[in-house]
Enzyme design. Sequence first.
Site, mmCIF file in Angstrom:
data_model
loop_
_atom_site.group_PDB
_atom_site.id
_atom_site.type_symbol
_atom_site.label_atom_id
_atom_site.label_comp_id
_atom_site.label_asym_id
_atom_site.label_seq_id
_atom_site.Cartn_x
_atom_site.Cartn_y
_atom_site.Cartn_z
ATOM 1 N N LEU A 68 6.816 1.725 -2.594
ATOM 2 C CA LEU A 68 6.912 0.263 -2.665
ATOM 3 C C LEU A 68 6.033 -0.278 -3.777
ATOM 4 C CD1 LEU A 68 8.569 -1.771 -1.059
ATOM 5 C CD2 LEU A 68 6.562 -2.212 0.343
ATOM 6 N N ASN A 69 4.927 0.399 -4.042
ATOM 7 C CA ASN A 69 4.054 0.011 -5.154
ATOM 8 C C ASN A 69 4.747 0.187 -6.495
ATOM 9 O OD1 ASN A 69 1.486 -1.124 -4.605
ATOM 10 N ND2 ASN A 69 0.839 0.786 -3.667
ATOM 11 N N THR A 71 0.814 -1.214 0.000
ATOM 12 C CA THR A 71 0.000 0.000 0.000
ATOM 13 C C THR A 71 0.849 1.266 0.000
ATOM 14 O OG1 THR A 71 -0.142 -0.137 2.418
ATOM 15 C CG2 THR A 71 -1.951 -1.117 1.160
ATOM 16 N N ASP A 72 2.146 1.140 0.243
ATOM 17 C CA ASP A 72 3.032 2.307 0.192
ATOM 18 C C ASP A 72 3.261 2.703 -1.258
ATOM 19 O OD1 ASP A 72 5.133 4.080 1.623
ATOM 20 O OD2 ASP A 72 6.253 3.108 -0.007
ATOM 21 N N HIS A 73 3.252 4.009 -1.562
ATOM 22 C CA HIS A 73 3.307 4.458 -2.948
ATOM 23 C C HIS A 73 4.646 4.131 -3.598
ATOM 24 C CE1 HIS A 73 5.235 7.728 -0.751
ATOM 25 N NE2 HIS A 73 5.738 8.172 -1.894
#
Length: 289
Positions: A274-275, A270-272
Site C-alpha cells: 500500500l505504501n 504502514t503496509d509495504h
Amino acid sequence: MAEQTTSEGFHEEEEEEEEEEETPPIHDVKKTKISPQNTNPIDANNPFSQFVYKPNPHCKTTVKELTASDDHLALKENENEQPQPQPQPVVESVMVKIKIVSPYFPSKPGTDTEEYIIVKKKKKKKKDQLTAKQKQDEAYKRKTPDNTWKPPRSHHNLIQEDHVHDPWRVVCICILLNMTQGVQVRGVISDFFDLCPDAKTATEVPQETIERLITSLGLQKVKSQRIHRFSLGYLWDDWTHITQLHGVGKYAADAYAIFVTGQWRRVIPTDHMLNKYWDFLHQNAHLLT
C-alpha cells in the site's frame, strides 16, 4: 629527750596544720563574678581563675537551649542527610541456571556441571492501531454520491485496483490479505467474488462454504467470520465511517481512504504494498484532478 621529741613533734604537727590552712580546699574556692568591663579577671586567691571563661566583647554569641522536640528534629535531619538508595535499573535479560546431565552415561554425585545462560526477553511488536480520534477522520468517511474519485492504475498492480468500483470489495480484499501474501490471494479472489459478488450475497452464503474456498490462505475460519460480520454492518445505513464496521483495521481503513474516498493525503499507510501505491500517487499528484 622524750619530752623534747614530743614537743618537737607537736610543733611539727602544728606547722603542718598551719600550712594546710593556708591552701583552702578546692570545693571552698569562691567563684569570681565576671563582668563585661573586667575581661581578664584573675583572682589571686583562686588558682583556677585563669581558666574561667572570658567573653569577647567584640563577638556576639547566642546560646539556645535544645528541647526534646529540637532533639527529635535534629535526629530527623541527620536521617535525611543519609544517602538514599538508588533505584536499580530494569534488566531486560534473565540469567537462568541449568544443570548439564548426560542422558547416556550416569554421572557420580556432585560431578554434574552447572552453567548460567542469559535469556533475553523479546518485546512484542505493537500492532498498528487507530486511536478513537483517528477513526473519526474525514478520510474514513462514507463515500458520498457526489464523490467522483477514480484512482489511477499503477505499475504495482495491486489487487484493489481491479475492484475500486465497489468499496465492499476493497475491504474484503484487505481482510483476505491479512497474514497472507498477494500471490495466494490472487489465486482465489476470482472464485470468491463469483461466490460472493456483493455484501448481501456474502451474508447468505454459509460460512463453511467460504472457509473451504479460502483454506489455502490460512486463518479461513477467522476470515470468513470477519467477512460475514463486516457484510452485515455494511448493509446498514447508520454507519458514517468505515472504521465503525467489524474487521476494519488500519490497513483496510487506509486502503478505503486511498481507493474509495480519494483522501490519500490524509493517511500514512504502514503496509509495504500500500505504501508503494501511496508513493505512486505522490509522484503523480500533478496529473490527478
